[in-house]
Motif scaffolding. Sequence first.
Motif, short mmCIF file in Angstrom:
data_model
loop_
_atom_site.label_atom_id
_atom_site.label_comp_id
_atom_site.label_asym_id
_atom_site.label_seq_id
_atom_site.Cartn_x
_atom_site.Cartn_y
_atom_site.Cartn_z
N THR A 26 -3.81 15.68 2.42
CA THR A 26 -2.66 15.59 1.95
C THR A 26 -2.16 16.63 1.78
OG1 THR A 26 -3.48 15.42 0.17
CG2 THR A 26 -2.87 13.63 0.56
N MET A 28 0.94 -1.05 0.19
CA MET A 28 0.02 -0.27 0.39
C MET A 28 1.21 1.95 -0.15
SD MET A 28 -2.90 0.26 2.95
CE MET A 28 -3.70 2.19 2.88
N LYS A 71 -1.28 7.37 -3.50
CA LYS A 71 -3.01 6.57 -3.49
C LYS A 71 -3.53 7.74 -4.13
CE LYS A 71 -7.13 6.84 -1.42
NZ LYS A 71 -7.88 5.44 -0.83
N ARG A 72 -2.95 8.15 -5.24
CA ARG A 72 -4.20 8.48 -6.33
C ARG A 72 -3.05 10.05 -7.25
NH1 ARG A 72 -7.47 11.60 -2.62
NH2 ARG A 72 -8.70 9.97 -2.43
N HIS A 99 -1.00 12.13 -4.86
CA HIS A 99 -1.50 11.93 -3.62
C HIS A 99 -0.70 10.80 -2.88
CE1 HIS A 99 -5.04 14.48 -2.98
NE2 HIS A 99 -4.02 15.04 -3.39
N HIS A 100 0.23 10.76 -1.74
CA HIS A 100 0.80 9.24 -1.93
C HIS A 100 0.10 9.10 -0.69
CE1 HIS A 100 2.92 6.54 0.41
NE2 HIS A 100 3.81 6.23 -0.43
N SER A 101 -0.81 9.57 0.30
CA SER A 101 -1.18 9.23 1.37
C SER A 101 -2.31 9.70 2.41
CB SER A 101 -0.31 8.12 2.33
OG SER A 101 -0.21 7.81 4.07
#
Length: 443
Positions: free
Chosen positions: A96, A58, A63-64, A88-90
Amino acid sequence: MALEPLPEITENQALPCAISNPDKPSTVRSEDNPYSNALLQFDRAVSHLDLRRGVTDMLRSPKRELTVNFPVMLDSGQIQMFTGYRVHHSVVRGPTKGGIRYSSDVTLDEVRALAMWMTWKCALMNLPYGGAKGGVIVNPKQLSLRELERLTRRYATEISVLMGPESDIPAPDVGTNPQVMAWIMDTYSMHRGFSVPAVVTGKPVEIGGSLGRTEATGRGVGFCILDALKIKGISPENATVAIQGFGNVGSVAARMVHELGMKVIAASCSTGGLYSSDGIDPFKVTRHLEHGGCVSNFEGVDSISNEDLLTLDCDVLIAAAVENQITSLNADRVKAKILAEGANGPTTPEADDILKDKGTFIIPDILCNAGGVTVSYLEWVQDLQSFFWPVDEINRKLQYLMARAFESVTETVQRYGVSSREAAQILAIQRISDAILIRGIYP
Ligand code: NAD
Protein backbone atom coordinates in the motif's frame (compact mmCIF):
# COMPACT_ATOMS: atom_id res chain seq x y z
CA MET A 1 -2.51 -33.17 -8.83
CA ALA A 2 -4.20 -30.45 -10.89
CA LEU A 3 -6.41 -28.12 -8.89
CA GLU A 4 -10.08 -27.94 -9.78
CA PRO A 5 -11.04 -24.48 -11.09
CA LEU A 6 -13.13 -22.44 -8.63
CA PRO A 7 -16.86 -22.80 -9.24
CA GLU A 8 -18.44 -19.69 -10.75
CA ILE A 9 -20.64 -17.97 -8.20
CA THR A 10 -23.67 -16.52 -9.87
CA GLU A 11 -25.18 -13.19 -8.90
CA ASN A 12 -27.99 -14.98 -7.03
CA GLN A 13 -25.57 -17.07 -4.99
CA ALA A 14 -23.48 -14.07 -3.95
CA LEU A 15 -23.72 -13.54 -0.22
CA PRO A 16 -24.71 -10.25 1.30
CA CYS A 17 -21.78 -8.49 2.94
CA ALA A 18 -21.52 -9.97 6.43
CA ILE A 19 -18.93 -7.58 7.82
CA SER A 20 -20.24 -5.74 10.84
CA ASN A 21 -18.17 -2.81 12.04
CA PRO A 22 -19.44 -0.25 14.52
CA ASP A 23 -17.01 2.31 13.09
CA LYS A 24 -18.53 1.95 9.64
CA PRO A 25 -20.05 5.17 8.34
CA SER A 26 -23.81 5.49 8.29
CA THR A 27 -25.44 4.47 5.05
CA VAL A 28 -27.24 7.83 5.00
CA ARG A 29 -25.64 9.91 2.30
CA SER A 30 -23.91 13.12 3.38
CA GLU A 31 -22.24 15.48 0.92
CA ASP A 32 -19.93 16.69 3.72
CA ASN A 33 -18.47 13.23 4.30
CA PRO A 34 -15.54 12.40 1.96
CA TYR A 35 -16.01 8.65 2.41
CA SER A 36 -19.67 8.90 1.50
CA ASN A 37 -18.58 10.84 -1.62
CA ALA A 38 -15.90 8.27 -2.48
CA LEU A 39 -18.47 5.45 -2.21
CA LEU A 40 -20.97 7.24 -4.44
CA GLN A 41 -18.26 7.88 -7.04
CA PHE A 42 -17.34 4.18 -6.83
CA ASP A 43 -20.99 3.09 -7.29
CA ARG A 44 -21.33 5.35 -10.32
CA ALA A 45 -18.19 3.93 -11.97
CA VAL A 46 -19.09 0.33 -11.12
CA SER A 47 -22.53 0.72 -12.70
CA HIS A 48 -20.76 0.76 -16.10
CA LEU A 49 -18.81 -2.43 -15.39
CA ASP A 50 -19.81 -6.05 -15.25
CA LEU A 51 -18.05 -6.91 -11.99
CA ARG A 52 -18.74 -9.92 -9.80
CA ARG A 53 -20.79 -8.88 -6.79
CA GLY A 54 -18.25 -10.13 -4.25
CA VAL A 55 -15.51 -8.13 -5.96
CA THR A 56 -17.60 -4.97 -5.70
CA ASP A 57 -18.22 -5.65 -1.99
CA MET A 58 -14.51 -6.25 -1.45
CA LEU A 59 -13.56 -2.91 -3.02
CA ARG A 60 -16.27 -0.94 -1.17
CA SER A 61 -14.59 -1.53 2.23
CA PRO A 62 -11.05 -0.82 3.38
CA LYS A 63 -8.88 -3.92 3.84
CA ARG A 64 -7.76 -2.87 7.34
CA GLU A 65 -7.96 0.16 9.63
CA LEU A 66 -5.72 1.04 12.55
CA THR A 67 -6.57 3.70 15.16
CA VAL A 68 -3.82 4.69 17.58
CA ASN A 69 -4.10 6.86 20.70
CA PHE A 70 -0.65 7.86 21.88
CA PRO A 71 1.07 10.29 24.27
CA VAL A 72 3.58 12.99 23.36
CA MET A 73 5.76 14.89 25.82
CA LEU A 74 5.39 18.62 25.15
CA ASP A 75 8.24 21.08 25.70
CA SER A 76 6.44 22.29 28.83
CA GLY A 77 6.73 18.82 30.40
CA GLN A 78 3.00 18.16 29.98
CA ILE A 79 1.86 14.88 28.39
CA GLN A 80 -0.74 15.26 25.65
CA MET A 81 -2.70 12.46 24.00
CA PHE A 82 -3.15 12.38 20.20
CA THR A 83 -5.21 10.17 17.89
CA GLY A 84 -3.92 8.90 14.56
CA TYR A 85 -5.04 6.50 11.83
CA ARG A 86 -3.57 4.34 9.11
CA VAL A 87 -6.00 2.75 6.65
CA HIS A 88 -5.12 0.22 3.95
CA HIS A 89 -7.79 0.11 1.29
CA SER A 90 -6.42 -2.62 -0.99
CA VAL A 91 -3.32 -4.83 -1.15
CA VAL A 92 -4.24 -6.69 -4.32
CA ARG A 93 -1.80 -5.09 -6.76
CA GLY A 94 1.11 -4.64 -4.34
CA PRO A 95 2.14 -2.92 -1.12
CA THR A 96 0.00 0.00 0.00
CA LYS A 97 1.03 3.56 -0.77
CA GLY A 98 -0.37 6.79 0.58
CA GLY A 99 0.42 10.01 2.36
CA ILE A 100 0.22 11.04 6.00
CA ARG A 101 -1.83 14.11 6.87
CA TYR A 102 -1.44 16.27 9.98
CA SER A 103 -4.54 18.41 10.46
CA SER A 104 -7.02 19.19 13.21
CA ASP A 105 -9.78 18.25 10.71
CA VAL A 106 -8.59 14.64 10.16
CA THR A 107 -11.35 12.02 10.64
CA LEU A 108 -11.40 8.26 10.10
CA ASP A 109 -13.87 8.68 7.23
CA GLU A 110 -11.58 11.21 5.56
CA VAL A 111 -8.65 8.79 5.82
CA ARG A 112 -10.82 5.96 4.45
CA ALA A 113 -11.78 8.09 1.44
CA LEU A 114 -8.20 9.16 0.79
CA ALA A 115 -7.03 5.52 1.00
CA MET A 116 -9.70 4.42 -1.49
CA TRP A 117 -8.76 7.20 -3.93
CA MET A 118 -5.11 6.11 -3.62
CA THR A 119 -6.07 2.58 -4.72
CA TRP A 120 -7.78 3.96 -7.84
CA LYS A 121 -4.92 6.39 -8.53
CA CYS A 122 -2.19 3.73 -8.35
CA ALA A 123 -4.17 1.39 -10.59
CA LEU A 124 -4.95 4.17 -13.08
CA MET A 125 -1.23 4.97 -13.32
CA ASN A 126 -0.48 1.23 -13.51
CA LEU A 127 1.80 1.38 -10.47
CA PRO A 128 2.24 -1.89 -8.53
CA TYR A 129 0.58 -0.56 -5.37
CA GLY A 130 -2.66 -0.58 -3.43
CA GLY A 131 -3.98 2.48 -1.65
CA ALA A 132 -3.43 3.66 1.93
CA LYS A 133 -3.63 6.86 3.90
CA GLY A 134 -2.68 8.03 7.36
CA GLY A 135 -3.50 10.99 9.50
CA VAL A 136 -3.06 12.50 12.93
CA ILE A 137 -5.56 14.90 14.48
CA VAL A 138 -3.18 17.77 15.19
CA ASN A 139 -2.52 21.31 14.03
CA PRO A 140 1.23 21.04 13.33
CA LYS A 141 1.59 24.83 13.45
CA GLN A 142 0.76 24.72 17.18
CA LEU A 143 3.72 22.44 17.96
CA SER A 144 7.39 23.35 18.24
CA LEU A 145 9.80 21.59 15.88
CA ARG A 146 10.91 19.22 18.66
CA GLU A 147 7.30 18.43 19.64
CA LEU A 148 6.54 17.72 15.98
CA GLU A 149 9.52 15.38 15.81
CA ARG A 150 8.44 13.52 18.97
CA LEU A 151 4.85 13.23 17.70
CA THR A 152 6.08 11.93 14.34
CA ARG A 153 8.46 9.37 15.85
CA ARG A 154 5.79 8.07 18.23
CA TYR A 155 3.11 7.89 15.50
CA ALA A 156 5.61 6.12 13.19
CA THR A 157 6.30 3.59 15.95
CA GLU A 158 2.57 3.07 16.57
CA ILE A 159 1.88 2.33 12.88
CA SER A 160 5.08 0.33 12.33
CA VAL A 161 3.03 -2.88 12.63
CA LEU A 162 1.69 -1.97 9.19
CA MET A 163 4.56 0.01 7.68
CA GLY A 164 7.48 -1.42 5.69
CA PRO A 165 9.14 -1.17 2.27
CA GLU A 166 7.35 -4.33 1.12
CA SER A 167 4.06 -3.69 2.91
CA ASP A 168 3.12 -0.02 3.31
CA ILE A 169 5.06 3.03 2.18
CA PRO A 170 3.92 6.47 3.47
CA ALA A 171 4.59 9.86 1.82
CA PRO A 172 3.87 13.53 2.61
CA ASP A 173 0.41 15.07 2.43
CA VAL A 174 -1.23 18.17 3.91
CA GLY A 175 0.68 19.31 7.01
CA THR A 176 3.67 16.97 6.51
CA ASN A 177 6.86 17.46 4.48
CA PRO A 178 10.23 15.86 3.60
CA GLN A 179 11.54 16.50 7.14
CA VAL A 180 8.63 14.54 8.64
CA MET A 181 9.38 11.71 6.18
CA ALA A 182 13.05 11.80 7.28
CA TRP A 183 12.01 11.32 10.93
CA ILE A 184 9.75 8.40 9.96
CA MET A 185 12.52 6.78 7.91
CA ASP A 186 14.99 7.24 10.79
CA THR A 187 12.57 5.87 13.41
CA TYR A 188 11.79 2.77 11.34
CA SER A 189 15.50 2.27 10.57
CA MET A 190 16.48 2.55 14.26
CA HIS A 191 14.00 -0.20 15.12
CA ARG A 192 15.35 -2.44 12.34
CA GLY A 193 19.00 -1.73 13.14
CA PHE A 194 19.92 -0.62 9.63
CA SER A 195 18.85 2.11 7.16
CA VAL A 196 15.65 1.40 5.26
CA PRO A 197 15.23 4.34 2.86
CA ALA A 198 12.47 2.60 0.83
CA VAL A 199 10.05 2.69 3.80
CA VAL A 200 8.86 6.21 2.91
CA THR A 201 8.94 8.43 -0.16
CA GLY A 202 9.10 12.21 -0.40
CA LYS A 203 12.27 12.14 1.71
CA PRO A 204 15.10 14.66 1.37
CA VAL A 205 17.50 13.62 -1.44
CA GLU A 206 20.36 13.42 1.09
CA ILE A 207 18.85 10.23 2.57
CA GLY A 208 17.54 8.52 -0.56
CA GLY A 209 14.83 10.87 -1.77
CA SER A 210 14.31 11.33 -5.50
CA LEU A 211 15.20 14.40 -7.46
CA GLY A 212 11.98 15.95 -8.76
CA ARG A 213 9.69 14.42 -6.08
CA THR A 214 8.83 17.70 -4.31
CA GLU A 215 7.71 19.26 -7.59
CA ALA A 216 6.17 16.09 -9.08
CA THR A 217 2.51 16.57 -8.13
CA GLY A 218 2.43 20.19 -9.31
CA ARG A 219 4.31 19.30 -12.53
CA GLY A 220 1.80 16.52 -13.22
CA VAL A 221 -1.04 19.04 -12.73
CA GLY A 222 0.70 21.29 -15.27
CA PHE A 223 1.04 18.48 -17.85
CA CYS A 224 -2.67 17.63 -17.48
CA ILE A 225 -3.69 21.29 -17.90
CA LEU A 226 -1.70 21.50 -21.14
CA ASP A 227 -3.50 18.40 -22.48
CA ALA A 228 -6.89 19.77 -21.42
CA LEU A 229 -6.24 23.19 -23.01
CA LYS A 230 -5.42 21.40 -26.27
CA ILE A 231 -8.76 19.57 -26.17
CA LYS A 232 -10.63 22.80 -25.39
CA GLY A 233 -8.77 24.69 -28.17
CA ILE A 234 -7.33 27.32 -25.80
CA SER A 235 -3.73 28.41 -26.29
CA PRO A 236 -1.67 28.54 -23.06
CA GLU A 237 -0.66 32.16 -23.76
CA ASN A 238 -4.34 33.19 -23.62
CA ALA A 239 -5.25 31.14 -20.55
CA THR A 240 -6.02 32.66 -17.15
CA VAL A 241 -5.59 30.52 -14.03
CA ALA A 242 -6.87 30.73 -10.43
CA ILE A 243 -5.38 28.49 -7.75
CA GLN A 244 -6.98 27.53 -4.45
CA GLY A 245 -4.31 26.28 -2.02
CA PHE A 246 -0.79 27.65 -2.49
CA GLY A 247 0.98 24.79 -0.70
CA ASN A 248 3.27 22.15 -2.16
CA VAL A 249 0.93 21.18 -5.01
CA GLY A 250 -0.62 24.59 -5.75
CA SER A 251 2.58 26.65 -5.66
CA VAL A 252 4.50 24.30 -7.97
CA ALA A 253 1.55 24.11 -10.37
CA ALA A 254 1.34 27.94 -10.29
CA ARG A 255 5.01 28.34 -11.17
CA MET A 256 4.76 25.74 -13.93
CA VAL A 257 1.70 27.27 -15.65
CA HIS A 258 3.35 30.71 -15.31
CA GLU A 259 6.47 29.39 -17.07
CA LEU A 260 4.24 27.91 -19.79
CA GLY A 261 2.91 31.41 -20.51
CA MET A 262 -0.43 31.27 -18.68
CA LYS A 263 -1.58 34.19 -16.55
CA VAL A 264 -2.09 33.39 -12.85
CA ILE A 265 -4.74 35.86 -11.70
CA ALA A 266 -5.50 34.53 -8.19
CA ALA A 267 -4.11 32.28 -5.46
CA SER A 268 -5.10 31.49 -1.90
CA CYS A 269 -4.25 29.69 1.30
CA SER A 270 -6.50 28.77 4.23
CA THR A 271 -6.54 32.35 5.56
CA GLY A 272 -7.47 34.09 2.28
CA GLY A 273 -6.21 34.93 -1.16
CA LEU A 274 -4.83 37.47 -3.61
CA TYR A 275 -6.15 38.64 -6.97
CA SER A 276 -4.76 40.69 -9.86
CA SER A 277 -6.37 40.90 -13.30
CA ASP A 278 -2.89 41.80 -14.67
CA GLY A 279 -1.50 38.53 -13.36
CA ILE A 280 0.88 37.73 -10.52
CA ASP A 281 4.34 36.19 -10.53
CA PRO A 282 4.07 32.96 -8.48
CA PHE A 283 7.87 32.93 -8.02
CA LYS A 284 7.59 36.24 -6.12
CA VAL A 285 4.69 34.90 -4.02
CA THR A 286 6.77 31.80 -3.20
CA ARG A 287 9.73 33.97 -2.09
CA HIS A 288 7.31 36.05 0.02
CA LEU A 289 6.11 32.85 1.76
CA GLU A 290 9.70 31.67 2.29
CA HIS A 291 10.35 34.93 4.16
CA GLY A 292 7.48 34.23 6.55
CA GLY A 293 4.67 36.06 4.72
CA CYS A 294 1.36 34.52 3.80
CA VAL A 295 -0.56 34.60 0.53
CA SER A 296 -3.16 37.02 1.87
CA ASN A 297 -0.63 39.74 2.80
CA PHE A 298 1.32 39.83 -0.49
CA GLU A 299 1.59 43.51 -1.45
CA GLY A 300 0.43 45.30 -4.61
CA VAL A 301 -2.59 43.09 -5.33
CA ASP A 302 -6.23 42.91 -4.26
CA SER A 303 -7.40 40.41 -1.68
CA ILE A 304 -10.02 37.77 -2.42
CA SER A 305 -11.82 35.19 -0.28
CA ASN A 306 -11.52 31.48 -0.99
CA GLU A 307 -15.22 31.38 -1.81
CA ASP A 308 -14.89 34.15 -4.44
CA LEU A 309 -11.73 32.64 -5.90
CA LEU A 310 -13.59 29.43 -6.74
CA THR A 311 -16.17 31.33 -8.79
CA LEU A 312 -13.76 33.66 -10.65
CA ASP A 313 -14.10 34.12 -14.39
CA CYS A 314 -11.02 32.21 -15.62
CA ASP A 315 -10.04 29.44 -18.03
CA VAL A 316 -8.51 27.10 -15.46
CA LEU A 317 -9.34 26.64 -11.80
CA ILE A 318 -6.77 24.57 -9.90
CA ALA A 319 -8.30 23.21 -6.68
CA ALA A 320 -5.19 22.33 -4.66
CA ALA A 321 -6.32 22.64 -1.03
CA VAL A 322 -8.55 19.98 0.55
CA GLU A 323 -11.78 18.00 -0.02
CA ASN A 324 -15.31 19.31 -0.49
CA GLN A 325 -14.54 22.79 -1.84
CA ILE A 326 -16.85 22.63 -4.87
CA THR A 327 -20.24 21.44 -3.70
CA SER A 328 -23.94 21.71 -4.52
CA LEU A 329 -23.81 25.14 -2.85
CA ASN A 330 -21.36 26.82 -5.24
CA ALA A 331 -20.89 24.60 -8.33
CA ASP A 332 -23.47 26.53 -10.39
CA ARG A 333 -21.34 29.69 -9.91
CA VAL A 334 -18.04 28.10 -11.04
CA LYS A 335 -17.09 29.81 -14.31
CA ALA A 336 -13.79 28.10 -15.10
CA LYS A 337 -13.78 26.10 -18.35
CA ILE A 338 -11.31 23.57 -16.92
CA LEU A 339 -11.25 22.33 -13.32
CA ALA A 340 -7.89 20.76 -12.45
CA GLU A 341 -8.17 18.75 -9.22
CA GLY A 342 -4.73 19.09 -7.65
CA ALA A 343 -6.30 18.19 -4.29
CA ASN A 344 -7.94 14.88 -3.48
CA GLY A 345 -11.73 15.00 -3.48
CA PRO A 346 -12.25 18.76 -3.96
CA THR A 347 -15.53 18.20 -5.87
CA THR A 348 -18.55 16.39 -4.44
CA PRO A 349 -20.74 14.09 -6.62
CA GLU A 350 -23.58 16.64 -6.44
CA ALA A 351 -21.22 19.32 -7.77
CA ASP A 352 -20.04 16.89 -10.48
CA ASP A 353 -23.61 16.68 -11.79
CA ILE A 354 -23.95 20.47 -11.91
CA LEU A 355 -20.56 20.94 -13.61
CA LYS A 356 -21.39 18.23 -16.15
CA ASP A 357 -24.51 20.16 -17.20
CA LYS A 358 -22.42 23.33 -17.50
CA GLY A 359 -19.84 21.54 -19.70
CA THR A 360 -16.91 22.11 -17.33
CA PHE A 361 -13.91 19.98 -18.32
CA ILE A 362 -12.84 18.20 -15.13
CA ILE A 363 -9.38 16.67 -14.79
CA PRO A 364 -10.22 14.23 -11.98
CA ASP A 365 -8.02 14.08 -8.89
CA ILE A 366 -6.83 10.49 -9.37
CA LEU A 367 -5.36 11.58 -12.72
CA CYS A 368 -4.55 15.26 -12.12
CA ASN A 369 -2.51 14.88 -8.92
CA ALA A 370 -1.05 11.44 -9.75
CA GLY A 371 2.39 12.92 -10.50
CA GLY A 372 3.21 12.73 -6.79
CA VAL A 373 2.68 9.02 -6.34
CA THR A 374 4.27 8.37 -9.73
CA VAL A 375 7.57 9.94 -8.70
CA SER A 376 7.17 8.36 -5.24
CA TYR A 377 7.13 5.04 -7.08
CA LEU A 378 10.30 6.06 -8.96
CA GLU A 379 11.86 7.03 -5.61
CA TRP A 380 10.98 3.63 -4.10
CA VAL A 381 12.44 1.81 -7.13
CA GLN A 382 15.65 3.88 -6.87
CA ASP A 383 15.90 3.12 -3.14
CA LEU A 384 15.39 -0.62 -3.69
CA GLN A 385 18.06 -0.75 -6.41
CA SER A 386 20.36 1.79 -4.64
CA PHE A 387 20.89 3.51 -7.96
CA PHE A 388 19.64 7.03 -8.60
CA TRP A 389 18.58 8.75 -11.80
CA PRO A 390 19.17 12.37 -12.87
CA VAL A 391 16.24 14.77 -12.62
CA ASP A 392 15.80 14.96 -16.42
CA GLU A 393 15.18 11.23 -16.52
CA ILE A 394 12.66 11.45 -13.66
CA ASN A 395 10.78 14.31 -15.34
CA ARG A 396 10.78 12.50 -18.69
CA LYS A 397 9.35 9.35 -17.13
CA LEU A 398 6.74 11.42 -15.26
CA GLN A 399 5.67 13.24 -18.41
CA TYR A 400 5.37 9.97 -20.34
CA LEU A 401 3.33 8.22 -17.61
CA MET A 402 1.02 11.22 -17.13
CA ALA A 403 0.42 11.55 -20.89
CA ARG A 404 -0.31 7.82 -21.18
CA ALA A 405 -2.85 7.96 -18.36
CA PHE A 406 -4.50 11.13 -19.71
CA GLU A 407 -4.87 9.46 -23.12
CA SER A 408 -6.38 6.29 -21.61
CA VAL A 409 -8.93 8.35 -19.66
CA THR A 410 -9.87 10.34 -22.79
CA GLU A 411 -10.36 7.08 -24.76
CA THR A 412 -12.48 5.63 -21.93
CA VAL A 413 -14.69 8.74 -21.82
CA GLN A 414 -15.48 8.17 -25.49
CA ARG A 415 -15.84 4.40 -25.25
CA TYR A 416 -18.31 4.42 -22.34
CA GLY A 417 -19.88 7.86 -22.86
CA VAL A 418 -19.11 8.80 -19.24
CA SER A 419 -17.51 11.68 -17.34
CA SER A 420 -13.74 11.85 -17.00
CA ARG A 421 -14.01 10.93 -13.28
CA GLU A 422 -16.07 7.85 -14.07
CA ALA A 423 -13.68 6.96 -16.90
CA ALA A 424 -10.61 7.19 -14.66
CA GLN A 425 -12.27 5.06 -11.98
CA ILE A 426 -13.61 2.55 -14.54
CA LEU A 427 -10.06 1.95 -15.81
CA ALA A 428 -8.68 1.60 -12.28
CA ILE A 429 -11.46 -0.61 -10.88
CA GLN A 430 -11.40 -2.96 -13.88
CA ARG A 431 -7.64 -3.46 -13.44
CA ILE A 432 -8.05 -4.24 -9.74
CA SER A 433 -10.98 -6.58 -10.36
CA ASP A 434 -8.89 -8.45 -12.96
CA ALA A 435 -6.04 -8.75 -10.44
CA ILE A 436 -8.38 -10.10 -7.74
CA LEU A 437 -9.77 -12.80 -10.03
CA ILE A 438 -6.38 -13.79 -11.45
CA ARG A 439 -4.93 -14.11 -7.93
CA GLY A 440 -8.00 -15.99 -6.71
CA ILE A 441 -9.73 -15.82 -3.35
CA TYR A 442 -7.54 -17.24 -0.56
CA PRO A 443 -7.68 -20.01 0.64
P1 NAD B 1 0.08 21.68 1.75
O1 NAD B 1 -0.16 21.56 3.21
O2 NAD B 1 1.48 21.90 1.26
O3 NAD B 1 -0.82 22.86 1.13
C1 NAD B 1 -2.19 22.97 1.33
C2 NAD B 1 -2.59 24.40 0.98
O4 NAD B 1 -4.00 24.52 1.02
C3 NAD B 1 -2.05 25.43 1.97
O5 NAD B 1 -1.72 26.61 1.25
C4 NAD B 1 -3.23 25.68 2.89
O6 NAD B 1 -3.19 26.95 3.52
C5 NAD B 1 -4.36 25.59 1.89
N1 NAD B 1 -5.66 25.29 2.46
C6 NAD B 1 -5.97 24.37 3.40
N2 NAD B 1 -7.30 24.40 3.65
C7 NAD B 1 -7.81 25.35 2.82
C8 NAD B 1 -9.11 25.84 2.59
N3 NAD B 1 -10.16 25.37 3.26
N4 NAD B 1 -9.26 26.80 1.65
C9 NAD B 1 -8.20 27.27 0.97
N5 NAD B 1 -6.95 26.84 1.14
C10 NAD B 1 -6.77 25.90 2.06
O7 NAD B 1 -0.55 20.37 1.10
P2 NAD B 1 -0.27 19.75 -0.33
O8 NAD B 1 0.72 18.66 -0.17
O9 NAD B 1 -0.03 20.84 -1.32
O10 NAD B 1 -1.68 19.05 -0.61
C11 NAD B 1 -2.79 19.75 -1.14
C12 NAD B 1 -3.78 18.75 -1.70
O11 NAD B 1 -3.14 17.96 -2.70
C13 NAD B 1 -4.34 17.75 -0.69
O12 NAD B 1 -5.67 17.42 -1.06
C14 NAD B 1 -3.46 16.54 -0.90
O13 NAD B 1 -4.09 15.34 -0.47
C15 NAD B 1 -3.27 16.58 -2.40
N6 NAD B 1 -2.12 15.86 -2.89
C16 NAD B 1 -0.87 16.16 -2.46
C17 NAD B 1 0.21 15.47 -2.99
C18 NAD B 1 1.64 15.80 -2.61
O14 NAD B 1 2.55 15.24 -3.23
N7 NAD B 1 1.89 16.69 -1.66
C19 NAD B 1 0.01 14.46 -3.93
C20 NAD B 1 -1.28 14.19 -4.36
C21 NAD B 1 -2.34 14.90 -3.83
